[in-house]
Design a protein around this motif. Structure first.
Motif, short mmCIF file in Angstrom:
data_model
loop_
_atom_site.label_atom_id
_atom_site.label_comp_id
_atom_site.label_asym_id
_atom_site.label_seq_id
_atom_site.Cartn_x
_atom_site.Cartn_y
_atom_site.Cartn_z
N VAL A 282 0.94 -0.99 0.05
CA VAL A 282 0.57 0.18 0.33
C VAL A 282 0.94 1.56 0.26
O VAL A 282 1.92 1.38 0.72
N LYS A 283 0.09 2.36 -0.03
CA LYS A 283 1.42 3.68 -0.59
C LYS A 283 0.75 4.67 0.51
O LYS A 283 -0.46 4.48 0.80
N VAL A 284 1.93 5.32 1.46
CA VAL A 284 1.49 6.44 2.18
C VAL A 284 0.71 7.53 1.79
O VAL A 284 1.42 7.81 0.85
N ASN A 285 -0.85 7.63 1.68
CA ASN A 285 -1.15 8.70 0.96
C ASN A 285 -0.77 10.20 2.07
O ASN A 285 -0.38 11.42 2.53
N VAL A 286 -1.09 9.94 3.54
CA VAL A 286 -0.64 11.27 4.39
C VAL A 286 -0.59 11.07 6.03
O VAL A 286 -0.43 9.38 6.22
N VAL A 287 0.90 11.01 6.47
CA VAL A 287 1.36 11.12 7.79
C VAL A 287 1.09 12.31 8.36
O VAL A 287 1.32 13.67 8.35
N LYS A 288 -0.03 12.18 9.67
CA LYS A 288 -0.55 13.30 10.61
C LYS A 288 -0.53 12.58 11.88
O LYS A 288 -0.52 11.75 12.61
N GLN A 289 -0.63 14.09 12.28
CA GLN A 289 0.07 13.82 13.87
C GLN A 289 -1.13 14.41 14.45
O GLN A 289 -1.01 16.20 14.33
N THR A 290 -1.61 13.52 15.63
CA THR A 290 -1.93 14.67 16.55
C THR A 290 -1.87 15.07 17.64
O THR A 290 -0.10 14.34 17.74
N THR A 291 -2.44 14.92 18.78
CA THR A 291 -2.05 14.85 20.15
C THR A 291 -1.35 13.75 20.45
O THR A 291 -0.31 14.15 21.13
N SER A 292 -1.54 12.69 20.69
CA SER A 292 -1.01 11.10 20.65
C SER A 292 -0.55 10.73 19.83
O SER A 292 0.17 9.65 20.05
N THR A 293 -0.84 10.91 19.33
CA THR A 293 -0.72 9.64 18.02
C THR A 293 0.44 9.64 16.22
O THR A 293 -0.51 11.47 15.94
N VAL A 294 0.92 9.45 15.75
CA VAL A 294 1.36 9.77 14.39
C VAL A 294 0.60 8.46 13.42
O VAL A 294 1.19 7.58 13.97
N PHE A 295 0.43 8.52 12.58
CA PHE A 295 -0.75 8.42 11.99
C PHE A 295 -0.11 8.16 10.73
O PHE A 295 0.43 9.40 10.41
N ALA A 296 -0.50 6.66 10.20
CA ALA A 296 0.37 6.37 8.58
C ALA A 296 -0.60 6.24 8.59
O ALA A 296 -1.55 5.21 7.91
N GLY A 297 -1.85 6.79 6.81
CA GLY A 297 -2.76 6.79 6.44
C GLY A 297 -2.32 6.28 5.23
O GLY A 297 -1.89 7.45 4.27
N VAL A 298 -3.19 4.85 5.00
CA VAL A 298 -2.69 4.55 3.69
C VAL A 298 -3.78 4.41 2.47
O VAL A 298 -4.93 4.89 2.82
N ASP A 299 -3.39 3.89 1.14
CA ASP A 299 -4.92 3.83 0.70
C ASP A 299 -5.67 2.30 -0.04
O ASP A 299 -5.48 1.77 -0.92
N SER A 300 -5.63 1.98 1.34
CA SER A 300 -6.30 1.21 1.58
C SER A 300 -7.24 0.77 2.94
O SER A 300 -7.31 1.59 3.60
N GLY A 301 -8.00 0.14 3.11
CA GLY A 301 -7.99 -0.57 4.72
C GLY A 301 -9.03 -1.83 5.00
O GLY A 301 -8.53 -2.96 4.05
N LEU A 302 -9.96 -1.42 5.94
CA LEU A 302 -10.72 -3.26 5.67
C LEU A 302 -11.63 -3.12 4.83
O LEU A 302 -12.23 -4.59 4.21
N ASN A 303 -11.59 -2.38 3.51
CA ASN A 303 -12.36 -3.44 2.01
C ASN A 303 -10.72 -3.73 1.44
O ASN A 303 -11.59 -5.27 1.14
N HIS A 304 -10.14 -3.71 1.72
CA HIS A 304 -9.03 -4.91 0.80
C HIS A 304 -8.42 -5.67 2.13
O HIS A 304 -8.38 -6.90 1.72
N LEU A 305 -8.46 -5.46 3.56
CA LEU A 305 -7.93 -6.14 4.13
C LEU A 305 -8.26 -6.75 5.79
O LEU A 305 -7.66 -4.51 6.39
N ILE A 306 -9.45 -7.02 6.12
CA ILE A 306 -10.14 -6.81 6.57
C ILE A 306 -9.96 -7.63 8.32
O ILE A 306 -10.51 -7.63 9.59
N ARG A 307 -9.08 -8.26 8.45
CA ARG A 307 -8.03 -9.68 8.86
C ARG A 307 -7.67 -8.61 10.83
O ARG A 307 -8.41 -9.05 11.43
N PRO A 308 -6.96 -7.61 9.99
CA PRO A 308 -6.86 -6.95 11.62
C PRO A 308 -8.07 -6.19 12.51
O PRO A 308 -8.54 -6.41 13.81
N MET A 309 -9.03 -5.48 11.87
CA MET A 309 -10.58 -5.28 12.35
C MET A 309 -11.11 -6.19 12.54
O MET A 309 -11.84 -6.02 13.47
N PHE A 310 -11.40 -7.30 11.51
CA PHE A 310 -12.22 -8.44 11.96
C PHE A 310 -11.82 -9.49 13.24
O PHE A 310 -12.94 -10.17 14.13
N TYR A 311 -11.10 -9.64 13.03
CA TYR A 311 -9.81 -10.95 14.13
C TYR A 311 -9.30 -10.79 15.20
O TYR A 311 -8.54 -11.24 15.22
#
Ligand SMILES: *Cc1c(COP(=O)(O)O)cnc(C)c1O
Length: 417
Positions: A282-311
């Protein structure tokens, strides 16, 4: 995936970044060298006169994967009539396909009978109906041995209130139905769930199955299902296949001797054969810093790979664009409009927007569980075989999203008086 001189590579020296350049992102990539390694490791772990591995194709259903396992000598384990058809289309002989459905209609089972595949029955009411409709068709019986196994409640299928299999306590009923209908039981089967931790649980199930087997006179095979665990993180737990192979072979051979017939030992692994062969890029679209976290937001999601969210499955993530440099800690998330977190507090080589990340163990239950949620395209898939990359599924396009929709074209603008 190997790390070689600051670059990751797949078998045969294929560079995943070249594949992403050529086929776009996100991208599933499967390496047949790993499928082969796994198949042979399992096959060689058992020393019995007759062994049959049936690849459980629900893990990864691309027809090229089916054909590849056929070329290795594998049979096929299927759970729907559509998977049966897929197997036949891939060239499997009907007798090399076993159909193990759960809660399907008698009508669908009839369709599988028509195709001549092995039928595994997991319910006494179906057994009764089947015996009256097809008394001449030999069957396999799926037993629920009631042992607790499996990595999570969603994939544990052997416990007392599981919907899978015929309870071991109902054998007297099974025997009565078999006798009354004249059915021939040629196999017995158990599948206690994915993610079996140790050989002990397997052997416990095996002993129960041997006891049941003694009750049936016409057996040709005993099928121990699957549930072999592969490591998802470095140092993670895996089934000790060699230990299991040694112990089970010994018990199986002893049982065959006692039974008075050379039985076939069967398994139906899915995850063990394909999980580690798959990589999801996957490709990283955004790197986003919030108060507590650095997110790496990618061009995919639970639509393509649901195992982390489902299991709550753990998939190792690496930054393949940058193999050197300092590590930073990221929470890797998808682009779907609900929370779709792939991994929390992951250590990655410092990520910049545009970098390519790789999810490992993306062969089993990943692309087969993908959807078009958020009207996103399902990814392209590539098979790396003997040093060459082959496209095995095209990325969806806009027409695919509308293909099955029926546009009524009947709505007039509301008239305002
Ligand atoms: C899913 C399934 C398998 C494969 O399980 P894995 O954990 O992927 O090896 C085997 N047999 C049956 C009946 C199944 O439903």
């Amino acid at each position: 995936m190997l790390l070689k001189e600051h670059q990751y590579e797949l078998s045969g020296g294929v560079n995943p970044l070249d594949l992403v350049d050529q086929y776009g992102c996100p991208l599933y990539v499967y390496d047949t060298a790993i499928m082969k390694r796994q198949y042979h490791q399992l096959f060689n772990a058992f020393s019995v006169p007759k062994l049959k591995l049936n690849y459980a194709c629900k893990a990864l259903t691309n027809i090229n994967v089916l054909k590849y396992f056929k070329s290795l000598g594998s049979g096929l384990d299927t759970v729907s009539i559509q998977e049966v058809w897929m197997g036949l289309k891939a060239g499997f002989a009907p007798e090399d396909i076993i159909y193990t459905p759960n809660c399907v209609s008698m009508e669908e089972i009839g369709m599988a009978v028509k195709e001549g595949v092995k039928i595994n029955i997991d319910n006494t009411s179906i057994l009764e109906e089947f015996g009256q409709a097809y008394p001449e068709v030999p069957i396999c019986i799926r037993i629920n041995p009631h042992i607790m196994a499996g990595g999570s409640s969603k994939i544990s299928v052997g416990h007392i209130d599981s919907k899978f299999g015929i309870s071991v306590h109902q054998i007297p009923l099974v025997l009565r139905l078999v006798k009354a209908t004249g059915l021939k039981v040629e196999g017995i089967h158990m599948h206690t769930g994915s993610d079996i931790l140790d050989a002990g649980v397997f052997l416990q199930g095996a002993e129960i199955l041997f006891q049941v087997a003694q009750e049936f006179e016409d057996l040709n095979y005993i099928d121990f299902g699957s549930g072999f665990k592969v490591p998802y993180k470095e140092g993670g737990i895996a089934t000790d296949i060699e230990d299991l192979g040694e112990q089970l072979s010994e018990r199986f051979n002893a049982f065959s001797k006692k039974y008075g017939k050379e039985l076939t030992l069967m398994f139906e692994p899915g995850k063990f054969l394909v999980s580690q062969s798959g990589y999801f890029f996957v490709k990283v679209n955004v790197v986003k810093q919030t108060t507590s976290t650095v997110f790496a937001g990618v061009d995919s999601g639970l639509n393509h790979l649901i195992r982390p969210m489902f299991y709550d499955a753990y998939h190792e993530i690496v930054n393949v664009s940058r193999t050197t440099g300092k590590n930073r800690i990221y929470t890797v998330v998808g682009y779907i409009c609900e929370t779709d977190t792939f991994g929390v507090n992951r250590r990655l080589t410092e990520v910049q927007e545009g970098d390519i990340l790789c999810f490992k163990n993306a062969g089993a239950y990943c692309s087969t569980m993908a959807s078009n949620y958020n009207s996103r395209y399902r990814p392209a898939e590539v098979m790396v075989h003997e040093g060459n990359a082959h496209l095995i599924r095209e990325r969806d396009n806009f027409e695919d999203l509308l293909k099955k929709q029926v546009d009524l074209n009947i709505f007039e603008p509301l008239k305002v008086k």
